[in-house]
Write an enzyme that holds these catalytic residues in place. Structure first.
Site, PDB file in Angstrom:
ATOM      1  N   SER A 110       0.813  -1.203   0.000  1.00  0.00           N
ATOM      2  CA  SER A 110       0.000   0.000   0.000  1.00  0.00           C
ATOM      3  C   SER A 110       0.862   1.276   0.000  1.00  0.00           C
ATOM      4  CB  SER A 110      -0.954  -0.047   1.204  1.00  0.00           C
ATOM      5  OG  SER A 110      -1.958   0.912   1.089  1.00  0.00           O
ATOM      6  N   ASP A 160      -8.922  -4.870  -5.949  1.00  0.00           N
ATOM      7  CA  ASP A 160      -8.498  -3.944  -4.893  1.00  0.00           C
ATOM      8  C   ASP A 160      -9.244  -2.622  -5.090  1.00  0.00           C
ATOM      9  OD1 ASP A 160      -7.207  -2.156  -3.204  1.00  0.00           O
ATOM     10  OD2 ASP A 160      -5.214  -2.961  -3.598  1.00  0.00           O
ATOM     11  N   HIS A 183      -7.420  -5.682  -1.057  1.00  0.00           N
ATOM     12  CA  HIS A 183      -6.214  -4.914  -0.696  1.00  0.00           C
ATOM     13  C   HIS A 183      -5.501  -5.545   0.491  1.00  0.00           C
ATOM     14  CE1 HIS A 183      -3.606  -1.438  -0.687  1.00  0.00           C
ATOM     15  NE2 HIS A 183      -3.882  -1.205   0.588  1.00  0.00           N
TER      16      HIS A 183
END
Length: 202
Positions: A110, A160, A183
């Site tokens: 991320s 995601d 995610h």
């Protein structure tokens, strides 16, 4: 307004200074030579060094030793580029010092992807990172291009909905799209683990 901006800048400076003085890598133990290039894991927003427990367990099952796997707990859970990239720099330097390796590989999730790229591009990381692997990385918040001289793999999912694939893709990287993984699921998926292992062994 000027006073508010001044105090905001002063606070940022104080936080940055405190990192240099007080930052202690959470996962680096006594000096031990390694046979593989050490892996440094960098978490995303609101995350922690514990986010990579399953990936680390998988890599240990594939031949990586404990002293080759290190996860950082970043000072800014909101992804502050300057603060986190400075922390990554100090952590990587410590891993290199403790292991005797000349470089590390980074696996980032991320916002950790953006923070790691910022470290590589702005904090001297280009000479200390051999491979960069991002998982749903918010990479384009820092750059659209893979850093020169570093083998970069961007793994992302069409499922995601937090970091969309276009934010993860980098020109010059090995961009790998998978399906059906969320995610957060990127941190605990067997297919992703295999892709990480392949990228580390290239």
């Amino acid at each position: 307004m000027k006073k508010v901006k001044f105090y905001s800048m002063l606070l940022s400076f104080a936080m940055l200074f405190s990192i240099f003085i007080n930052f202690q890598p959470s996962d680096v133990s006594a000096a031990t030579a390694t046979s593989k290039t050490p892996v440094v894991f960098v978490h995303g927003l609101t995350g922690s060094d514990t986010n990579f427990a399953l990936i680390k367990r998988y890599l240990r099952s594939q031949g990586w030793a404990d002293n080759e796997l290190y996860a950082i707990d970043l000072p800014s859970k909101q992804g502050h580029q300057e603060l986190n990239s400075t922390a990554i720099k100090l952590f990587v330097d410590d891993v290199i010092s403790k292991t005797g390796s000349s470089k590390v590989n980074i696996v980032a999730h991320s916002m950790g992807g953006a923070n790691s790229l910022y470290y590589i591009l702005n904090k001297g990381g280009s000479s200390k990172v051999e491979k960069l692997i991002t998982l749903g990385g918010a990479n384009r918040l820092t750059t659209n291009y893979a850093p020169e001289g570093i083998k970069t793999t961007s793994i992302y999912s069409s499922s995601d909905y937090i970091v969309r694939p276009y934010l993860s893709m980098l020109y010059g990287a090995n961009n790998i799209e998978i399906r059906g993984v969320s995610h957060i699921g990127l941190l605990s998926n067997y297919q992703v683990n295999n892709l990480i292992k392949s990228a580390l062994e290239e």
